[in-house]
Design an enzyme around this catalytic site. Structure first.
Site, short mmCIF file in Angstrom:
data_model
loop_
_atom_site.label_atom_id
_atom_site.label_comp_id
_atom_site.label_asym_id
_atom_site.label_seq_id
_atom_site.Cartn_x
_atom_site.Cartn_y
_atom_site.Cartn_z
N LYS A 103 0.87 -1.25 0.07
CA LYS A 103 0.10 0.16 0.14
C LYS A 103 0.85 1.29 -0.12
O LYS A 103 2.21 1.21 0.29
CB LYS A 103 -0.98 -0.08 1.21
CG LYS A 103 -0.25 -0.28 2.42
CD LYS A 103 -1.00 -0.45 3.74
CE LYS A 103 -1.93 -1.73 3.65
NZ LYS A 103 -3.26 -1.69 3.67
N ARG A 104 0.42 2.37 -0.12
CA ARG A 104 1.20 3.52 -0.01
C ARG A 104 1.98 3.56 1.20
O ARG A 104 1.33 3.31 2.27
CB ARG A 104 0.43 4.92 -0.34
CG ARG A 104 -0.25 5.12 -1.61
CD ARG A 104 1.09 5.29 -2.69
NE ARG A 104 1.65 6.61 -2.36
CZ ARG A 104 1.30 7.67 -3.41
NH1 ARG A 104 0.84 7.42 -4.52
NH2 ARG A 104 2.28 8.61 -2.98
N LYS A 118 -0.47 4.25 8.09
CA LYS A 118 -0.63 2.74 7.63
C LYS A 118 0.31 1.85 8.48
O LYS A 118 0.08 0.78 8.54
CB LYS A 118 -0.42 2.53 6.22
CG LYS A 118 -1.70 3.28 5.25
CD LYS A 118 -1.13 3.22 3.70
CE LYS A 118 -2.25 3.94 3.07
NZ LYS A 118 -3.74 3.33 2.96
N THR A 158 -9.06 -1.17 0.19
CA THR A 158 -9.89 -2.01 -0.66
C THR A 158 -8.79 -3.47 -0.81
O THR A 158 -9.21 -4.47 -1.09
CB THR A 158 -10.00 -1.14 -1.84
OG1 THR A 158 -8.87 -0.57 -2.18
CG2 THR A 158 -11.41 -0.62 -1.98
N LYS A 160 -9.20 -7.46 -1.42
CA LYS A 160 -8.50 -8.43 -2.57
C LYS A 160 -7.71 -9.58 -1.96
O LYS A 160 -7.81 -10.62 -2.24
CB LYS A 160 -7.56 -7.42 -3.31
CG LYS A 160 -8.24 -6.21 -4.03
CD LYS A 160 -7.37 -5.12 -4.75
CE LYS A 160 -8.11 -4.12 -4.94
NZ LYS A 160 -7.36 -2.78 -5.36
#
Length: 843
Positions: free
Chosen positions: A569-570, A575, A677, A681
């Site tokens: 992810k970024r 995060k 999201t 996945k």
């Protein structure tokens, strides 16, 4: 020509994608050769791999065009309500394979290329990713386009055709280096320029209030040239349109002013106008208040609204029953969805058209505007919220600033009547923020100018109502909704994980691809040894394939029997890639301390881009690569622990890594990730989640059963309580020996022997001003990771948990999300009906 494939089995596992008919294969070969020889190679004798890719892309595109034309005719005749999805980002990835899947052409193309002595996977690899987005927001827009077409909605995606998308990331000496993404260098077979629909967009100038009305004069004009890309639905013959605008200078740009000898400079200055669509701003969850960015935001909005009005007025043109000379019925036929605040200027622009061009009264114009527009919020992080300085707006868009001031005046008048004497509330709810520099709060503009406001996961929508937009919620509770994000199962299962898609189809049929709720049927097979075996086998095959890919591209050999523990992810402090780093170091120290213990082997992979100006994020990447350099070369540890930074993470790499992952890291501080999201996945592709109760993780735990996820750490209420009582990182540092050891190693240069203070900024941040409370969740995270390691040693129980997760994925289809948007915001009804194919007789 390349040698034929020897491994035919690899090509034959994909029956969920439609079988290859003999005539179909023969036609495809004929068309492929026609494109190769006449369209591409012409007077050259030798075709390159790229020529073969373009021939295949054009052959597949031929199957789209008839459906595309027929879909647009169908909309023109039926005159349905249309939805316009306005987004500054569309992170599409590659188009070829996705198109083949949605048109049921993949097996036939595979067979045709095989018979021609070509490898279809090799050809697919030549396609550039359309990286016109940063991450979640832009990829969501791409999934939504797929679902809108698959649900038969008359929908259009509108954005910018950036010449350079998200930068390519290179890792040089452990550091991120950015390279320009020249994705259009070899041309793009999927787009069609539409110069006949070119539109002027105005900037600067001044406003004149005359007896005939308001005029915006002396403006500088930039032309918006549209490029259309077809968006096919899943096997329903619907092909919608994504229209991206490119900026072009008008022929007389600056030339009318040039003096003798200034001609060359005047022509060169055209670049200034055309820079508007040159490059995507590479920021995720961060607002950059630059004039060029505001130009981009207004450019897409002004061009799109002209298109919307033109199409609205010309639909059913000449019909006696529908006469649309004024825009009063616009909300009955048009829905505009604003993907975050980036297209917020649509609200004052629509007002400007209604007031100054269509000469509506303010009240009528405002009613049309609010009933047409709706707003999706994507973040609660304060640094991400757009606040444009009024002096910038005054210079660039003077008429729009006047309209915003009038919107605000009327809005505050209403609030003052509802809450007499509550001046603090007026200040909090104003569209204009006073201070050193006056600014327009774009989120407030979007809320006031829309009939619906939604967050993107239930917990996020609740936080919006309770905190960020509390005042607005109290005044207009009916406006606020939740629309939990989803992903398209076509790209994120059928296309990227055909083996798993097939195993599922063998048990429950293939209808689940357009109705993901049917995955619940897998629960009846949760104890079925054959399903457990098949799912584990597919995962192992995906891991072997990805291991080979890593060895080829990263020159690292990994243990394919190790747990693939993945965080992609970024790179962002919220995060918490740093929490992952602390776990890696702790695990490393434990293995070193007890090398003879029976450790669960792990390959920990972290990937993602850091915004070029985000110092801490770039330093986090350097820390990950530094940890890898030490861990991967330690002979005591061997292949029980490997750390890999995945370079240049993008859609195409996600399609490879996600199907091969065992553990998905979703470890943001509770209350910071709006939805996520990627989490969905991984879940759909048979990885288990270790995560906090944040974003859509909450609903994933609900759907699959909390006992089937590895949930740890503070909840939102705990974080709020800690904010009130104060977070003391030093307390955790002094109290937890393993945490102290890890931090001391980072601080003391253990991972940077040539530069002991390399990570001093990270250490200082974690110890003294960590907004995201990494240490507060450290102990719970480490304990939870121990549970993960223990379960991984029991493959049968692990796989049963995987089946529970896959079976719980139904809710996370973007088809469900879009059905809810359609019914609850846009006033449209989705349909699974097929429209006739181009060669079928028209009804």
């Amino acid at each position: 020509m390349p040698k034929p494939l020897t491994d035919q089995d690899k090509r034959k596992q994909i029956s969920v994608r439609g079988l290859a008919g003999v005539e179909n294969v023969s036609d495809l070969k004929t068309n492929f050769n026609r494109h190769l020889h006449f369209t591409l190679v012409k007077d050259r004798n030798v075709a390159t791999k790229r020529d073969y890719y373009f021939a295949l892309a054009n052959t597949v595109r031929d199957h789209l065009v008839g459906r595309w034309i027929r879909t647009q005719q169908h909309y023109y005749e039926k005159d349905p309500k249309r939805v316009y999805y306005l987004s500054l980002e569309f992170y599409m990835g590659r188009t070829l394979q996705n198109t083949m899947v949605n048109l049921a052409l993949e097996n036939a193309c595979d067979e045709a290329t095989y018979q021609l002595g070509l490898d279809m996977e090799e050809l697919q690899d030549i396609e550039e990713d359309a990286g016109l987005g940063n991450g979640g927001l832009g990829r969501l827009a791409a999934c939504f386009l797929d679902s809108m077409a698959s649900l038969g909605l008359a929908a259009y995606g509108y954005g910018i055709r950036y010449e350079f998308g998200i930068f390519n990331q290179k890792i040089v000496n452990g550091w991120q280096v950015e390279e320009a993404d020249d994705w259009l260098r070899y041309g793009n077979p999927w787009e069609k320029a539409r110069p006949e629909y070119m539109r002027p967009v105005h900037f600067y100038g001044r406003v004149e209030h005359t007896a005939e009305g308001v005029k915006w004069v002396d403006t500088q004009v930039v032309l918006a040239l549209p490029y259309d890309t077809p968006v096919p639905g899943y096997r329903n013959n619907v092909v919608n349109t994504m229209r991206l605008w490119s900026a072009k200078a008008p022929c007389d740009f600056n030339l009318k002013d040039f003096n003798v000898g200034g001609y060359i400079q005047a022509v060169l200055d055209r670049n200034v106008a055309e820079n508007i669509s040159r490059v995507l701003y590479p920021n995720d969850n961060f607002f950059e208040g630059k004039e060029l960015r505001l130009k981009q935001e207004y450019f897409v909005v002004a061009a799109t609204l002209q298109d919307i009005v033109r199409r609205f007025k010309s639909s059913k043109f000449g019909s006696t029953e529908v006469v649309r000379v004024d825009l009063s019925t616009l909300p009955d036929k048009v829905a505009i969805q604003l993907n975050d605040t980036h297209p917020a200027m649509a609200i004052p622009e629509l007002m400007r058209i209604l007031l100054d061009t269509e000469h509506q009264t303010w009240e009528k114009a405002w009613d049309i505007c609010t009933r047409t527009c709706a707003y999706t919020n994507h973040t609660v992080l304060p640094e991400a919220l757009e606040r444009w300085p009024t002096d910038l707006l005054q210079n660039l868009l003077p008429r729009h600033l006047e309209i915003i001031y009038e919107i605000n005046r009327r809005h505050l008048e209403r609030i003052a009547k509802l809450y007499p004497g509550d001046h603090d509330r007026l200040r909090r709810m104003s569209l204009v923020e006073e201070g050193d520099q006056k600014k327009i709060n774009m989120a407030h503009l979007c809320i006031v100018g829309s009939h619906a406001v939604n967050g993107v996961a239930r917990i996020h929508s609740d936080i919006l109502k309770a905190t960020l937009f509390k005042d607005f919620y109290e005044v207009d509770p009916h406006k606020f909704q939740n629309k939990t994000n989803g992903i398209t199962p076509r790209r994120w299962l059928v296309m990227c994980n055909p083996g798993l898609a097939e195993v599922i189809a063998e048990r429950i049929g293939e209808d689940y691809i357009r109705d993901l709720d049917q995955l619940k049927k897998l629960l009846t097979f949760v104890d079925d040894d054959s399903l457990i075996h098949d799912i584990a086998k597919v995962k192992q095959e995906n891991k072997l394939k990805f291991s080979a890919y890593l060895e080829e591209h990263y020159k690292v050999k990994i243990n394919p029997n190790s747990m693939f523990d993945v965080q992609v992810k970024r790179i962002h402090e919220y995060k918490r890639q740093l929490l992952n780093c602390l776990h890696i170091i702790t695990l490393y120290n434990r293995i070193k301390k007890e090398p003879n213990k029976n450790w669960t082997p792990r390959t920990i992979m972290i990937g993602g881009k850091a915004a070029p100006g985000y110092h801490t994020a770039k330093l986090i990447i350097r820390l990950i690569t530094a940890i890898g350099e030490i861990v991967n070369h330690d002979t005591v540890v061997g292949d029980r622990l490997k750390v890999i930074f995945l370079e240049n993470y993008k859609v195409t790499l996600a399609e490879k890594i996600i199907p091969a992952s065992d553990l998905s890291e979703q470890i943001s501080t509770a209350g910071t990730e709006a939805s996520g999201t990627g989490n969905m996945k991984f879940m759909l592709n048979g990885a288990l989640t270790i995560g906090t109760m944040d974003g859509a993780n909450v609903e994933m735990a609900e759907e699959a059963g909390e006992e089937n996820l590895f949930i740890f750490g503070m909840r939102v209420d705990d974080v709020d309580a800690m904010d009130k009582s104060g977070y003391d990182a030093m307390d955790y540092y002094n109290r937890i020996p393993e945490l102290k050891q890890a931090m001391d190693q980072i601080a003391g240069g253990f991972f940077s022997p040539d530069q002991h203070d390399l990570f001093k900024d990270i250490v200082n941040m974690l110890l003294h001003h960590d907004r995201f409370k990494v240490f507060a969740d450290y102990e719970a995270y480490i304990k939870c990771q121990e549970k993960v390691s223990a379960l991984y040693k029991n493959p049968k129980e692990w796989t049963k948990m995987v089946i529970h997760n896959i079976a719980g994925c139904g809710k996370f289809s973007s088809d469900r999300t879009i059905s809810q948007y359609a019914r609850e915001i846009w006033g449209m009804e989705p349909s699974l009906e097929r429209i006739p194919a181009p060669d079928d007789p028209r009804q």
